[in-house]
Design a protein around this motif. Structure first.
Motif: not given
Length: 175
Positions: A56-74, A76-80
């Motif tokens: 949760a702290k990392k998701l709030k980091e200024p200047g950072a971006a996160w993406w997720v890949a999901e299927r049916e709410g689960r 599967l992968a992410f990038a930061n």
């Protein structure tokens, strides 16, 4: 793969992201590459890196971006990606770094890593005043080959702490 959604991560993803990160790290580096991390060091690293609070702290980091890949709410992968933190003499915080690109074991081969990498690289190019950076474990030849295909070259080495254990890592640079 049309049923897979790639989207920006939100604060609501923190717990699932942490669980996916923890499991993917273990699947890749402990089970896959058989790195013999001492149990205490591995547990400390996993807790510090992938607890819901740390995520949760990392998701709030200024200047950072996160993406997720999901299927049916689960997930599967992410990038930061975010400001560069790699210890290279030419590296600056104003440069962009791909920090994590994790694909769950059961989602391997779906092309999610390549899609998330392309998305990350586009974002990094738009959010840097210099080269792009990636740190990669020295024994992960598949990842090194993928990054080389996207123009990254080895620019240095450093040691990445997993608890008190130190992994030998390569610093890759593009641009």
């Amino acid at each position: 793969m049309t049923d897979v959604l790639i989207r920006p991560a939100t604060a609501d993803d923190a717990t699932a992201l942490g669980e996916l990160g923890r499991q993917t790290f273990v699947d890749t580096f402990v089970a896959g590459f058989a790195i013999p991390y001492p149990a205490d060091d591995l547990a400390a690293f996993l807790d510090a890196s992938f607890s819901p609070e740390a995520t949760a702290k990392k998701l709030k980091e200024p200047g950072a971006a996160w993406w997720v890949a999901e299927r049916e709410g689960r997930l599967l992968a992410f990038a930061n990606a975010g400001p560069n933190t790699l210890p290279h003499p030419d590296g600056r915080a104003s440069h962009a770094e791909l920090r994590r690109l994790y694909v769950s074991q059961d989602a391997q081969g779906l092309g999610l890593g390549t899609k998330l990498l392309a998305l990350s690289l586009d974002w990094m190019e738009a959010h840097t005043d210099g080269p792009l950076w990636i740190g990669v474990w020295s024994g992960n030849h598949k990842a090194q080959k993928l990054y080389a295909a996207h123009g990254f070259e080895k620019a240095g080495e450093y040691q990445y702490p997993v608890g008190r254990w130190l992994d030998d890592e390569f610093i890759l640079r593009r641009g």
